[in-house]
Write a protein that holds these residues in place. Structure first.
Motif, mmCIF file in Angstrom:
data_model
loop_
_atom_site.group_PDB
_atom_site.id
_atom_site.type_symbol
_atom_site.label_atom_id
_atom_site.label_comp_id
_atom_site.label_asym_id
_atom_site.label_seq_id
_atom_site.Cartn_x
_atom_site.Cartn_y
_atom_site.Cartn_z
ATOM 1 N N ALA A 135 71.137 64.100 -7.728
ATOM 2 C CA ALA A 135 69.760 64.143 -8.179
ATOM 3 C C ALA A 135 69.524 62.656 -8.794
ATOM 4 O O ALA A 135 70.634 62.227 -9.577
ATOM 5 N N GLN A 136 68.355 62.208 -8.698
ATOM 6 C CA GLN A 136 67.798 61.056 -9.503
ATOM 7 C C GLN A 136 66.574 60.787 -9.546
ATOM 8 O O GLN A 136 65.709 61.475 -8.806
ATOM 9 N N ASN A 137 65.982 60.273 -10.555
ATOM 10 C CA ASN A 137 64.373 60.182 -10.631
ATOM 11 C C ASN A 137 64.076 58.898 -9.763
ATOM 12 O O ASN A 137 64.918 58.226 -9.354
ATOM 13 N N ALA A 138 62.678 58.967 -9.932
ATOM 14 C CA ALA A 138 62.300 57.678 -8.918
ATOM 15 C C ALA A 138 62.632 56.261 -9.328
ATOM 16 O O ALA A 138 62.753 55.364 -8.712
ATOM 17 N N MET A 139 62.877 56.112 -10.682
ATOM 18 C CA MET A 139 63.198 54.846 -11.255
ATOM 19 C C MET A 139 64.497 54.452 -10.828
ATOM 20 O O MET A 139 64.950 53.442 -10.546
ATOM 21 N N ALA A 140 65.460 55.478 -10.775
ATOM 22 C CA ALA A 140 66.813 55.476 -10.439
ATOM 23 C C ALA A 140 66.892 54.983 -8.897
ATOM 24 O O ALA A 140 67.575 54.080 -8.512
ATOM 25 N N GLU A 141 65.993 55.569 -8.063
ATOM 26 C CA GLU A 141 65.913 55.244 -6.716
ATOM 27 C C GLU A 141 65.475 53.750 -6.534
ATOM 28 O O GLU A 141 65.872 53.093 -5.737
ATOM 29 N N ALA A 142 64.331 53.523 -7.398
ATOM 30 C CA ALA A 142 63.887 52.121 -7.226
ATOM 31 C C ALA A 142 64.962 50.858 -7.639
ATOM 32 O O ALA A 142 64.745 49.999 -6.915
ATOM 33 N N LEU A 143 65.723 51.340 -8.804
ATOM 34 C CA LEU A 143 66.722 50.349 -9.061
ATOM 35 C C LEU A 143 67.929 50.297 -8.350
ATOM 36 O O LEU A 143 68.672 49.323 -8.024
ATOM 37 N N LEU A 144 68.497 51.435 -7.654
ATOM 38 C CA LEU A 144 69.659 51.514 -6.997
ATOM 39 C C LEU A 144 69.821 51.996 -5.672
ATOM 40 O O LEU A 144 70.749 51.792 -5.195
ATOM 41 N N GLY A 145 68.648 52.259 -5.295
ATOM 42 C CA GLY A 145 68.256 52.665 -3.700
ATOM 43 C C GLY A 145 68.740 54.260 -3.766
ATOM 44 O O GLY A 145 69.039 54.822 -4.434
ATOM 45 N N GLY A 146 68.169 54.746 -2.219
ATOM 46 C CA GLY A 146 68.470 55.986 -2.032
ATOM 47 C C GLY A 146 69.635 56.396 -1.549
ATOM 48 O O GLY A 146 70.593 55.344 -1.391
ATOM 49 N N HIS A 199 75.074 72.310 -7.218
ATOM 50 C CA HIS A 199 73.790 72.943 -8.055
ATOM 51 C C HIS A 199 73.481 72.123 -9.418
ATOM 52 O O HIS A 199 74.480 72.306 -10.214
ATOM 53 N N VAL A 200 72.180 71.470 -9.430
ATOM 54 C CA VAL A 200 71.759 71.170 -10.452
ATOM 55 C C VAL A 200 70.768 72.095 -11.132
ATOM 56 O O VAL A 200 69.882 72.396 -10.519
ATOM 57 N N SER A 201 70.854 72.250 -12.416
ATOM 58 C CA SER A 201 70.310 73.279 -13.148
ATOM 59 C C SER A 201 68.932 72.804 -13.303
ATOM 60 O O SER A 201 68.627 71.531 -13.202
ATOM 61 N N PRO A 202 67.942 73.782 -13.537
ATOM 62 C CA PRO A 202 66.481 73.235 -13.676
ATOM 63 C C PRO A 202 66.309 72.506 -14.989
ATOM 64 O O PRO A 202 65.449 71.612 -15.010
ATOM 65 N N GLY A 203 67.204 72.866 -16.142
ATOM 66 C CA GLY A 203 66.969 71.912 -17.156
ATOM 67 C C GLY A 203 67.388 70.536 -17.033
ATOM 68 O O GLY A 203 66.469 69.635 -17.414
ATOM 69 N N LEU A 204 68.422 70.220 -16.310
ATOM 70 C CA LEU A 204 68.776 68.644 -15.931
ATOM 71 C C LEU A 204 67.606 68.104 -14.971
ATOM 72 O O LEU A 204 67.196 66.998 -15.258
ATOM 73 N N LEU A 205 67.104 68.837 -14.088
ATOM 74 C CA LEU A 205 66.037 68.305 -13.218
ATOM 75 C C LEU A 205 64.667 68.029 -14.085
ATOM 76 O O LEU A 205 64.005 66.905 -13.968
ATOM 77 N N HIS A 206 64.500 69.121 -14.853
ATOM 78 C CA HIS A 206 63.305 68.718 -15.832
ATOM 79 C C HIS A 206 63.681 67.555 -16.533
ATOM 80 O O HIS A 206 62.525 66.661 -16.993
ATOM 81 N N LEU A 207 64.766 67.049 -17.302
ATOM 82 C CA LEU A 207 65.163 65.887 -17.844
ATOM 83 C C LEU A 207 64.703 64.805 -16.907
ATOM 84 O O LEU A 207 64.120 63.518 -17.780
ATOM 85 N N LEU A 208 65.003 64.766 -15.589
ATOM 86 C CA LEU A 208 64.969 63.414 -14.876
ATOM 87 C C LEU A 208 63.376 63.495 -14.910
ATOM 88 O O LEU A 208 63.002 62.130 -14.934
ATOM 89 N N ASP A 209 62.584 64.533 -14.814
ATOM 90 C CA ASP A 209 61.129 64.110 -14.660
ATOM 91 C C ASP A 209 60.480 63.716 -16.093
ATOM 92 O O ASP A 209 59.326 63.218 -16.106
ATOM 93 N N GLN A 210 60.910 64.042 -17.129
ATOM 94 C CA GLN A 210 60.621 63.657 -18.500
ATOM 95 C C GLN A 210 61.011 62.156 -18.824
ATOM 96 O O GLN A 210 60.524 61.751 -19.936
ATOM 97 N N LEU A 211 61.553 61.453 -18.103
ATOM 98 C CA LEU A 211 62.194 60.187 -18.178
ATOM 99 C C LEU A 211 61.460 59.146 -17.094
ATOM 100 O O LEU A 211 62.276 58.600 -16.488
#
Length: 294
Positions: free
Chosen positions: A142-153, A114-126
């Motif tokens: 969990a990872q944001n779009a930039m992490a997926e673009a850099l490291l893959g899904g 379980h990833v807390s809503p606070g951490l998910l919010h942090l991903l969206d804010q960066l």
């Protein structure tokens, strides 16, 4: 540089004076009614009496009194657990009690997947910074779009499909994104970090299962596991060979969550590098064209 091995036995010593003070102050903070004890008209102290703590913990009054007088023996882990319950200590206070007594704290509770809503919010804010939330065992939670673009899904269907250690040792194609000269270094980092997590989890089935499967699948992992190197990964420099934007140097800053089984990993541009410009280009081209690590 290989991770530092834990080559020496760490000796923990009891701090009798600090232990005695902590016990006294903890006893003063517990109201009798909260411990299920009658208050009574003759009670002159707001907290528990020494004899009451001993009774609640299932030990002799003389034993407990000697602890508060800083002249008792080193309590066993079982005795410390009983005292923590009697004094209604929080998890942090319980761990502190163990350390003062020269004992290793019990295994920490885990929050699992379980990833807390606070951490998910942090991903969206960066949005311009690659960020991942990873378990201590190496599962990408969990990872944001930039992490997926850099490291893959990450594949979450197959067993351990989202685990970076499993993928590193069982799918050698994953290593093409990193300079060949650094492969041995990353292998040892992965194993040493996993060894630290397994030690903290103390017999956790998920940790045991991962190590068993890795040992059966990879002779390289088995050899490195046998070295018993231990090193929690907190900060490092890495280079990613990206097919669209070329080599990218990154500083990896690891932020550990209080529970200990999750960490936030931020990939930031080193000072003086052109990584920021390359990441900006990657943000434009997006994730659609890069699936080498997915």
């Amino acid at each position: 540089m290989s991770p530092r091995a834990s080559g020496k036995m760490i000796t923990m010593k009891i701090d009798r004076e600090a232990l005695a003070d902590f016990l006294r102050r903890s006893r003063d903070r517990v109201r009798p009614q909260d411990a299920g004890l009658p208050v009574g008209p003759r009670r002159r102290i707001p907290g528990l009496r020494r004899e009451e703590v001993a009774q609640l913990a299932g030990m002799s009054a003389d034993y407990y009194i000697r602890l508060e007088q800083a002249r008792g023996p080193q309590p066993s882990p079982e005795m410390l657990a009983a005292l923590a319950r009697a004094l209604r200590l929080s998890d942090d206070e319980r761990d502190h009690l163990h350390l003062l007594a020269g004992r290793r704290p019990p295994a920490a509770r885990t929050v699992g997947d379980h990833v807390s809503p606070g951490l998910l919010h942090l991903l969206d804010q960066l949005p311009a910074t690659p960020v991942q939330v990873i378990s201590d065992l190496g599962d990408v939670l969990a990872q944001n779009a930039m992490a997926e673009a850099l490291l893959g899904g990450m594949c979450s269907v197959s067993e351990h499909g989202r685990n970076v250690v499993w993928r590193w040792f069982t799918d050698l194609a994953q290593r093409t994104a990193y300079p060949a000269a650094e492969h041995d270094h990353y292998s040892r980092l992965h194993v040493a970090d996993l060894r630290a997590a397994v030690g903290r989890r103390a017999g956790d089935p998920a940790a045991t299962r991962l190590v068993e499967r890795l040992g059966a699948a990879s002779a390289e992992f088995t050899a490195l596991w046998g070295l018993h190197e231990v090193a929690v990964r907190r900060a490092s420099r890495m280079r990613v060979l990206h097919p669209l934007i070329g080599p990218v140097d990154l500083d990896c800053q690891v932020l550990l969550a209080p529970e200990g089984d999750q960490r936030v990993v931020l990939f930031t541009p080193p000072v003086g590098s052109d990584t920021a410009e390359r990441l900006a280009l990657l943000k434009v081209v997006g994730t659609g064209q890069f699936s080498a690590l997915g």
